[in-house]
Scaffold this motif. Structure first.
Motif, PDB file in Angstrom:
ATOM      1  N   ASP A  25       0.829  -1.211   0.000  1.00 60.83           N
ATOM      2  CA  ASP A  25       0.000   0.000   0.000  1.00 60.83           C
ATOM      3  C   ASP A  25       0.861   1.258   0.000  1.00 60.83           C
ATOM      4  O   ASP A  25       0.589   2.215  -0.723  1.00 60.83           O
ATOM      5  CB  ASP A  25      -0.916   0.009   1.230  1.00 60.83           C
ATOM      6  N   LYS A  27       3.936   1.528  -0.996  1.00 60.21           N
ATOM      7  CA  LYS A  27       4.611   1.672  -2.291  1.00 60.21           C
ATOM      8  C   LYS A  27       3.664   2.299  -3.310  1.00 60.21           C
ATOM      9  O   LYS A  27       4.050   3.162  -4.092  1.00 60.21           O
ATOM     10  CB  LYS A  27       5.063   0.299  -2.800  1.00 60.21           C
ATOM     11  N   ARG A  28       2.410   1.848  -3.266  1.00 61.91           N
ATOM     12  CA  ARG A  28       1.442   2.402  -4.223  1.00 61.91           C
ATOM     13  C   ARG A  28       1.199   3.879  -3.947  1.00 61.91           C
ATOM     14  O   ARG A  28       1.036   4.681  -4.859  1.00 61.91           O
ATOM     15  CB  ARG A  28       0.120   1.648  -4.131  1.00 61.91           C
ATOM     16  N   ILE A  30       3.275   5.954  -2.796  1.00 60.34           N
ATOM     17  CA  ILE A  30       4.416   6.712  -3.321  1.00 60.34           C
ATOM     18  C   ILE A  30       4.348   6.752  -4.851  1.00 60.34           C
ATOM     19  O   ILE A  30       4.589   7.779  -5.472  1.00 60.34           O
ATOM     20  CB  ILE A  30       5.741   6.054  -2.864  1.00 60.34           C
ATOM     21  N   GLN A  31       3.992   5.610  -5.428  1.00 52.16           N
ATOM     22  CA  GLN A  31       4.003   5.501  -6.891  1.00 52.16           C
ATOM     23  C   GLN A  31       2.931   6.379  -7.546  1.00 52.16           C
ATOM     24  O   GLN A  31       3.153   6.943  -8.617  1.00 52.16           O
ATOM     25  CB  GLN A  31       3.804   4.049  -7.297  1.00 52.16           C
ATOM     26  N   ILE A  34       3.787  10.054  -8.268  1.00 50.43           N
ATOM     27  CA  ILE A  34       4.869  10.089  -9.272  1.00 50.43           C
ATOM     28  C   ILE A  34       4.287   9.814 -10.654  1.00 50.43           C
ATOM     29  O   ILE A  34       4.565  10.526 -11.618  1.00 50.43           O
ATOM     30  CB  ILE A  34       5.962   9.047  -8.924  1.00 50.43           C
ATOM     31  N   LEU A  35       3.450   8.792 -10.736  1.00 52.31           N
ATOM     32  CA  LEU A  35       2.841   8.457 -12.023  1.00 52.31           C
ATOM     33  C   LEU A  35       1.929   9.571 -12.511  1.00 52.31           C
ATOM     34  O   LEU A  35       1.831   9.825 -13.712  1.00 52.31           O
ATOM     35  CB  LEU A  35       2.052   7.148 -11.914  1.00 52.31           C
TER      36      LEU A  35
END
Lengths: 339, 191
Positions: A25, A27-28, A30-31, A34-35
């Motif tokens: 979760d 990581k998502r 953070i991602q 950025i995405l």
């Protein structure tokens, strides 16, 4: 080593250890931003490179054209463009007929007749890099359109000449932002899909092969070692199997081209049902499983405060008449019967 | 201080630019690895603690953009699970390779660019090679076709080619912000 350097190294090591312990979760979380940021860049670049605004890569006016080309070159260019206009007129005359055929084909697929319009979201490929051509691409629909991670991505295809078009799986959504999503293609080895061979009892795991050149192939692994069914049934359709839990059953994946027996299992080479080089418009299947919806909603709630959603432009439909799928055609495909 | 902060901006811009750069068919699919060039050029120009912070920032952005995060346990078939490089490995890689660049810092501060330029290419080569090996490791089996070697090599060479531009920009930025990259050390005076 200086004390300051040592201290920095210790702090860095602790931070690195912390990153390695991130939950999925986190990581998502953070991602996602950025995405979102980089998704805006991709979309802007896509919009700027619109063909109608550019001639030979440069936006040329009459004065610039006169300066750039000699009279002979301009005459040559004029006759070339005239030929092209003639060709386009011929294509235009065929267009209406093709459009009617297209509508009939769509009807036959049940895309227009279905009453449930919430099952599929049409999307357009907005970024595809040559270095990861057979691995992934970006589409112009994201979380705001109801997409969730692992959403199957489909297109329509003809398995064989003379057959009716049917939905074929091309990959799944692996990263999401508000208005864009990254699709991992079947031709990537990381995208594994439970699959079965039509009209047999054989099932296995379908995946791409690494570092492919030219036309990609798929590998169907973990089949029985000496299966008479496959040896006697070349060119069998490979369909998705419900065993994987993510992709609905009976979506066409490819056609068996070759079978070989390895030490522990059998392996079939599968020709993809779809021309992966020509993907421009796709359909993303929205989650029908309740657990998948709840998970997506929880993820969205958790991150609603973190993402600057207003900064991300909403995808605008393009003006091309045929390439953008009709929004009214959003349906859920009828379950396919095994053939 | 301003220069150190600016290096983070440079890496971020490089990351944006990287999205728009295609790979070249004539270079066997190699591409200009702007992020690596920006990072290695900055890594040699800043002190060790700043380099580590920069590696953390760059690695986090890189993994955020490229690592495929597997979904939580809803997959009934474990073999079908998505496998990719673990989130955070790029931070470690950038820090390690940035550490190598730091070893050349005294030379760079004396105004010598030859070895740093070569090391930029070597760093890009090692980064791509290790990432590829990690992907192989996570997927199981080692597949290493010639095309991949060519691709990594040409990318490293392209990085070497454009790295002088990176060093030049950083020197100009240092002058503009009053940061001292060039340092000749204490010199003996003969009177």
């Amino acid at each position: 080593m200086k004390h300051l350097n040592l201290l920095a190294f210790v702090i860095f090591s602790l931070l690195l250890g912390w990153v390695f312990m991130f939950s999925t979760d986190t990581k998502r979380k953070i991602q996602r931003p950025i995405l979102s940021v980089f998704g805006v860049v991709n979309k802007t670049a896509h919009a700027l490179s619109a063909d109608e605004d550019v001639v030979n890569g440069v936006n040329l006016g009459p004065a610039a054209l006169a300066e750039k080309y000699s009279e002979e070159e301009l005459a040559e260019r004029y006759s070339y463009l005239l030929r092209e206009v003639m060709e386009l007129r011929a294509i235009k005359s065929q267009f209406a007929q093709i459009q009617r055929d297209n509508l009939k084909l769509r009807e036959s697929l049940g895309f227009l007749k279905s009453t449930d319009l919430s099952g599929l979201v049409p999307a357009r490929v907005i970024k595809r890099e040559s270095s990861t051509w057979w691995n992934e691409f970006w589409i112009n629909k994201g979380e705001s359109s109801g997409l969730v991670l692992q959403s199957p991505v489909l297109t329509t295809t003809l398995a064989r000449e003379g057959e009716e078009p049917r939905p074929a799986l091309i990959g799944k959504v692996t990263a999401l932002s508000e208005n864009t999503a990254k699709v991992l293609l079947l031709t990537d080895e990381r995208c594994k899909v439970a699959a079965k061979v039509d009209r047999t009892l054989e099932s296995g795991l379908l995946m791409g092969s690494r570092a492919q050149d030219g036309t990609p192939t798929l590998m169907l692994r973990y089949l029985s070692k000496n299966t008479e069914e496959l040896l006697n049934n070349p060119n069998a359709n490979v369909l998705s199997s419900p065993a994987g839990g993510v992709v609905p059953a009976n979506f066409l994946l490819g056609i068996v081209k070759d079978f070989k027996t390895l030490e522990f299992y059998g392996e079939a080479t599968v020709e993809p049902a779809v021309d992966f080089a020509q993907l421009t418009d796709v359909f993303v299947m929205l989650p029908t499983d309740e657990a998948q919806v709840i998970e997506a909603a929880e993820a969205a709630d958790a991150e609603s405060a973190a993402i600057p959603r207003a900064a991300i432009p909403v995808a605008e439909p393009t003006s091309e008449p045929t390439s953008e799928p009709d929004p009214s055609a959003r349906t859920e495909p009828e379950p396919l019967s095994e053939q | 201080m301003i220069f150190n902060l600016a290096t983070f901006g440079i890496v971020f811009v490089a990351m944006l630019v990287q999205q728009l750069i295609p790979s070249f068919e004539w270079a066997h699919g190699g591409f200009v690895f702007v992020v690596a060039v920006a990072f290695f050029c900055c890594a040699i120009s800043v002190p060790f603690p700043v380099m580590l912070a920069l590696a953390f920032f760059t690695g986090l952005l890189w993994d955020g953009l490229h690592v495929v995060i597997p979904p939580d346990g809803e997959i009934s078939n474990p073999q079908a699970a998505i496998k990719d490089i673990k989130f955070g490995y790029s931070i470690l890689l950038f820090a390690g390779l940035g550490g190598l660049m730091q070893g050349l810092r005294p030379l760079f501060r004396r105004g010598r660019w030859e070895l740093p330029i070569i090391m930029t290419g070597v760093g890009a080569f090692l980064f791509l090679l290790i990432q590829y090996l990690l992907v192989n490791f996570s997927l199981g089996g080692l597949v290493f076709p010639t095309t991949v070697w060519y691709k990594i090599l040409t990318t490293a060479l392209l990085c070497m080619l454009i790295s002088p531009l990176g060093f030049f920009i950083l020197h100009r930025l240092a002058t503009a912000t009053g940061y001292q990259i060039r340092y000749e050390g204490l010199r003996r005076r003969f009177s």
